[in-house]
Design an enzyme around this catalytic site. Sequence first.
Site, short mmCIF file in Angstrom:
data_model
loop_
_atom_site.label_atom_id
_atom_site.label_comp_id
_atom_site.label_asym_id
_atom_site.label_seq_id
_atom_site.Cartn_x
_atom_site.Cartn_y
_atom_site.Cartn_z
N CYS A 19 -9.80 -1.39 4.48
CA CYS A 19 -9.09 -1.86 5.68
C CYS A 19 -8.44 -0.68 6.40
O CYS A 19 -7.77 0.14 5.79
CB CYS A 19 -8.03 -2.88 5.29
SG CYS A 19 -8.78 -4.43 4.79
N GLU A 30 -3.54 1.61 7.78
CA GLU A 30 -3.45 1.53 6.32
C GLU A 30 -4.07 2.79 5.72
O GLU A 30 -3.68 3.25 4.66
CB GLU A 30 -4.17 0.27 5.81
CG GLU A 30 -4.08 0.12 4.30
CD GLU A 30 -4.66 -1.18 3.77
OE1 GLU A 30 -4.44 -2.25 4.39
OE2 GLU A 30 -5.32 -1.14 2.73
N ARG A 38 0.83 -1.22 0.00
CA ARG A 38 0.00 0.00 0.00
C ARG A 38 0.86 1.27 0.00
O ARG A 38 0.56 2.25 0.70
CB ARG A 38 -0.95 0.03 1.20
CG ARG A 38 -1.87 -1.15 1.31
CD ARG A 38 -2.86 -1.27 0.15
NE ARG A 38 -3.57 -2.52 0.24
CZ ARG A 38 -3.16 -3.63 -0.41
NH1 ARG A 38 -2.11 -3.61 -1.22
NH2 ARG A 38 -3.83 -4.75 -0.29
C1 LIG Z 1 -15.38 -0.55 0.46
C2 LIG Z 1 -13.92 -0.35 0.20
C3 LIG Z 1 -13.14 -1.41 -0.21
C4 LIG Z 1 -11.78 -1.25 -0.44
N1 LIG Z 1 -11.04 -2.32 -0.83
C5 LIG Z 1 -9.72 -2.16 -1.07
C6 LIG Z 1 -8.92 -3.27 -1.49
O1 LIG Z 1 -9.39 -4.39 -1.66
N2 LIG Z 1 -7.61 -3.05 -1.71
C7 LIG Z 1 -7.03 -1.82 -1.54
O2 LIG Z 1 -5.82 -1.68 -1.78
N3 LIG Z 1 -7.76 -0.76 -1.14
C8 LIG Z 1 -9.08 -0.89 -0.90
N4 LIG Z 1 -9.83 0.17 -0.49
C9 LIG Z 1 -9.17 1.45 -0.22
C10 LIG Z 1 -9.07 2.43 -1.41
O3 LIG Z 1 -10.10 2.22 -2.34
C11 LIG Z 1 -7.72 2.35 -2.09
O4 LIG Z 1 -6.67 2.56 -1.17
C12 LIG Z 1 -7.55 3.32 -3.25
O5 LIG Z 1 -6.28 3.10 -3.79
C13 LIG Z 1 -7.67 4.80 -2.90
O6 LIG Z 1 -7.87 5.51 -4.12
P1 LIG Z 1 -8.57 6.93 -4.15
O7 LIG Z 1 -8.67 7.38 -5.55
O8 LIG Z 1 -9.82 6.91 -3.37
O9 LIG Z 1 -7.47 7.78 -3.38
P2 LIG Z 1 -7.71 8.86 -2.22
O10 LIG Z 1 -8.25 8.17 -1.03
O11 LIG Z 1 -8.45 10.01 -2.75
O12 LIG Z 1 -6.21 9.29 -1.95
C14 LIG Z 1 -5.30 8.39 -1.38
C15 LIG Z 1 -3.90 9.01 -1.46
O13 LIG Z 1 -3.51 9.13 -2.82
C16 LIG Z 1 -3.24 10.50 -3.13
N5 LIG Z 1 -3.69 10.73 -4.50
C17 LIG Z 1 -4.90 10.49 -5.04
N6 LIG Z 1 -4.88 10.78 -6.36
C18 LIG Z 1 -3.63 11.23 -6.64
C19 LIG Z 1 -2.98 11.71 -7.81
N7 LIG Z 1 -3.59 11.80 -9.00
N8 LIG Z 1 -1.68 12.09 -7.72
C20 LIG Z 1 -1.03 12.03 -6.53
N9 LIG Z 1 -1.59 11.61 -5.39
C21 LIG Z 1 -2.87 11.20 -5.45
C22 LIG Z 1 -4.00 11.32 -2.09
O14 LIG Z 1 -3.41 12.59 -1.91
C23 LIG Z 1 -3.84 10.43 -0.88
O15 LIG Z 1 -2.56 10.61 -0.33
C24 LIG Z 1 -11.19 0.03 -0.26
C25 LIG Z 1 -11.98 1.11 0.13
C26 LIG Z 1 -13.34 0.93 0.37
C27 LIG Z 1 -14.17 2.10 0.79
#
Ligand SMILES: Cc1cc2nc3c(=O)[nH]c(=O)nc-3n(C[C@H](O)[C@H](O)[C@H](O)COP(=O)(O)OP(=O)(O)OC[C@H]3O[C@@H](n4cnc5c(N)ncnc54)[C@H](O)[C@@H]3O)c2cc1C
Length: 294
Positions: A220, A290, A172
């Site tokens: 998580c 995480e 992660r």
């Molecule tokens: C129901 C549910 C299930 C999930 N299951 C999983 C799973 O199975 N596996 C898993 O790994 N994760 C899971 N997640 C967590 C999450 O979806 C992931 O970690 C995902 O990668 C986050 O992406 P996001 O676009 O929402 O990023 P955000 O939450 O918006 O941002 C996360 C980080 O990335 C940075 N960021 C976002 N976009 C950019 C960009 N373009 N450039 C630079 N930095 C950026 C942000 O500043 C922040 O630091 C789950 C979440 C939920 C709610």
Amino acid sequence: MSWHSGLRAKILFDEPLSKHTTLRVGPKARLWIEPYDVKALRSALRQAQTNKKGYLVIGFGSKLLIKKKKIPLAIHLGSANFKRCVARGTDIIAGAGVALPKLISTAYEHNLGGLEFLAGIPATVGGAVMLNAGVSWPKRIELGSFVSGLEVMDRNGKVISLGRQDLAFGYRSSNLKDYIILGVKFSLGKRKKRVIKSRMQRFRDYRLKTQGSRLHSAGCIFKNPGAESSGRLIDLCGLKGRRIGDALISDKHANFIVNQGKASAADILALMRLTQEEVKKRFKVNLEPEIEVI
Ligand SMILES: Cc1cc2nc3c(=O)[nH]c(=O)nc-3n(C[C@H](O)[C@H](O)[C@H](O)COP(=O)(O)OP(=O)(O)OC[C@H]3O[C@@H](n4cnc5c(N)ncnc54)[C@H](O)[C@@H]3O)c2cc1C
């Protein structure tokens, strides 16, 4: 005249970030900017630097717990220029703002396999690559292993192309923290549509069975310590269903905290601390968050 008048971007003032995080928690962003192109993004970054104000890039907000009282500038790559997604041979080129369902459906349409494990993860390409999204069931698979190239912007607004040799992904995590991700090239393999479809369904079914209602969580909360499962340890401590304010440890998946209504960042953090203390007391294991607490 303010610096942002004339900026080619969608601009919102005092935008509640609770609308843009899946935990539904967050303060207002003084400015919410969705730049229409790279030039507008560069202007916004330079201005943030000149004003010595920090900024927060938000994708789908599905890994964020924002405890800060104020965010001066939130940047979201949600405009059409950052949401292009095309297949070229066995590669897919996707903008950082592309939602994962779009990425995997493009792969499916072009008979490209490998990304099926992303089915059901609510995220953007930028956030998912930044955090090397992945699964540990039925084996460990992570998005970083499919990335063969990236276009990023550094803090000074310079656009840089990174190749596979420049990238390092961990559990992660990635070595991209100093950049804004603009677009990503994924290298995939040919696979039959029928196989892709059934693999996606398997991952969706597994999520439904193990996570249940996915509303208003951030996936998580804690990383798994080594080969052990944080969810299993939390469950063994009898913490499923434990609640502080409207923050609840899911009774379906012990490593999920759900906002049942009006939970605050403080409620969620208190529940996280309680969980860490109980697991430490019983198993002598330190649980590491995480989710990103900002
Ligand atoms: C129901 C549910 C299930 C999930 N299951 C999983 C799973 O199975 N596996 C898993 O790994 N994760 C899971 N997640 C967590 C999450 O979806 C992931 O970690 C995902 O990668 C986050 O992406 P996001 O676009 O929402 O990023 P955000 O939450 O918006 O941002 C996360 C980080 O990335 C940075 N960021 C976002 N976009 C950019 C960009 N373009 N450039 C630079 N930095 C950026 C942000 O500043 C922040 O630091 C789950 C979440 C939920 C709610």
